[in-house]
Scaffold this motif. Structure first.
Motif, PDB file in Angstrom:
ATOM      1  N   ASP A 136      24.969 -29.236   5.559  1.00  0.00           N
ATOM      2  CA  ASP A 136      26.246 -28.386   5.029  1.00  0.00           C
ATOM      3  C   ASP A 136      27.349 -29.270   5.672  1.00  0.00           C
ATOM      4  O   ASP A 136      27.045 -29.884   6.807  1.00  0.00           O
ATOM      5  CB  ASP A 136      26.620 -27.011   5.448  1.00  0.00           C
ATOM      6  N   ARG A 147      34.195 -25.797   4.604  1.00  0.00           N
ATOM      7  CA  ARG A 147      32.638 -26.037   4.678  1.00  0.00           C
ATOM      8  C   ARG A 147      32.145 -26.185   3.182  1.00  0.00           C
ATOM      9  O   ARG A 147      32.533 -25.295   2.146  1.00  0.00           O
ATOM     10  CB  ARG A 147      32.111 -24.752   4.996  1.00  0.00           C
ATOM     11  N   SER A 149      28.832 -26.088   1.433  1.00  0.00           N
ATOM     12  CA  SER A 149      27.216 -25.569   1.491  1.00  0.00           C
ATOM     13  C   SER A 149      26.490 -26.648   0.347  1.00  0.00           C
ATOM     14  O   SER A 149      26.875 -27.409  -0.343  1.00  0.00           O
ATOM     15  CB  SER A 149      26.968 -24.130   1.026  1.00  0.00           C
ATOM     16  N   SER A 150      25.139 -26.461   0.550  1.00  0.00           N
ATOM     17  CA  SER A 150      24.311 -27.365  -0.221  1.00  0.00           C
ATOM     18  C   SER A 150      24.198 -27.161  -1.364  1.00  0.00           C
ATOM     19  O   SER A 150      23.982 -27.711  -2.430  1.00  0.00           O
ATOM     20  CB  SER A 150      22.865 -26.988   0.293  1.00  0.00           C
TER      21      SER A 150
END
Length: 337
Positions: A136, A147, A149-150
């Motif tokens: 991440d 952030r 995320s994948s």
């Protein structure tokens, strides 16, 4: 650590070790590689070093260390299009790299193709992003920590009360370490903050013996022994504290150089500290032992053609990736044999 730069002493005397150094072929480094004598355990830590150091009372006293020949050679280069500077290299994993400049965070492949971009406004050219153990991405924008995320989703992760300068994700604990500051009644204050992924504030690191440890912590790394290393462009120093936040040592640069203006910093798998010095008089890259008692200048302008080193990253295969201000090229050096 036989494959690292420093290994446990194999019984040879300090005189023999220094003799080996003096007899080395230094042509490839244009006589710019310097060695700091290891510290004698029975004497004060700052009495024998050729660098300008300050050691804390908890500085670790480990066994004698031996110098292994080190001649960095440029292996390759990664050139990006539409990119002016490369100020921070946060992660290189497989064929993917994450790096940034003042305007954007970029995900690239090792051929230089930009795969993804996140717009930021980093006027200080700091460690504005990091990648955690899960892949991440975390980056700073408008004092928020975002952030990614994948799955590609971007969310605001955290908004600290203090202004955020830099960010680092621990590969040991997976916590986030932030370099922060605030201006309070015309006084500039700075500290490191450690947060869990649950946004819980775990630690605040600010003082040593009643004095501020930091002024402008622009880059952060964590060593294999959990030491937290920072470069401070206001104090012009590398500051190292242990995992509990207790001061260990400061590195003010090598005594053979005219000036020290540290920026990018990282650690390798052997626990050594690698830091950029972008001072105009002597642009260079330094390598320190984990205790700060040995220092080498491993890259210089004369020997390696570097001009304004800024971001640095060491992979597990003995390669060093160097980004520079005013350049769109990441230079790749083989620095460990």
């Amino acid at each position: 650590m036989r494959n690292g730069l420093f290994t446990e002493n194999s019984g040879r005397s300090e005189t023999d070790q220094l003799s080996q150094l003096s007899n080395m072929n230094t042509d490839s480094l244009n006589e710019e590689v310097h060695f700091r004598k290891r510290v004698n355990k029975t004497k004060k830590k700052d009495s024998q070093t050729s660098g300008k150091n300050e050691f804390g009372s908890n500085a670790r006293e480990e066994g004698a260390q031996e110098y292994i020949q080190l001649f960095p050679k440029q292996n390759s280069a990664i050139t990006l299009t539409d990119t002016y500077s490369i100020n921070h290299i946060a992660c290189i994993s497989g064929e993917i790299a994450w790096l940034s400049n003042r305007k954007k965070v970029m995900k690239i492949n090792l051929k230089g193709r930009i795969l993804d971009t996140y717009i930021i406004d980093d006027t200080r050219a700091s460690a504005s992003h990091t990648v955690d153990v899960n892949g991440d991405l975390f980056f700073i924008k408008d004092n928020d920590i975002h952030r990614v995320s994948s799955d590609g989703m971007t969310k605001t992760f955290l908004t600290p009360a203090w202004n955020v300068l830099s960010i680092y994700s621990s590969h040991i604990s997976d916590d986030l370490i932030l370099g922060t500051y605030i201006i309070d009644e015309n006084h500039f204050k700075a500290k490191l903050l450690k947060y869990s992924k649950n946004r819980e504030l775990l630690q605040s690191i600010q003082y040593h013996q009643g004095k501020s440890l930091y002024s402008f912590p622009l880059f952060i790394s964590e060593n294999t022994n959990r030491d937290i290393c920072t470069t401070d462009i206001e104090k012009c120093v590398v500051t190292v504290v242990d995992g509990s936040g207790v001061f260990r040592f400061r590195y003010y640069g090598h005594s053979t150089e005219k000036g020290f203006f540290p920026t990018g910093i990282c650690n390798n798998i052997y626990g050594q500290i690698i830091v950029c010095n972008r001072h105009y008089a002597n642009p260079s890259v330094h390598l320190l032992s984990s205790n700060g008692d040995i220092a080498l200048i491993i890259l210089t302008k004369n020997a390696n053609g570097i001009n304004d080193p800024y971001g640095v990253y060491a992979d597990d295969e003995g390669n060093l990736y160097l980004g520079q201000h005013g350049s769109n090229t990441v230079m790749v050096y083989r620095y460990l044999q």
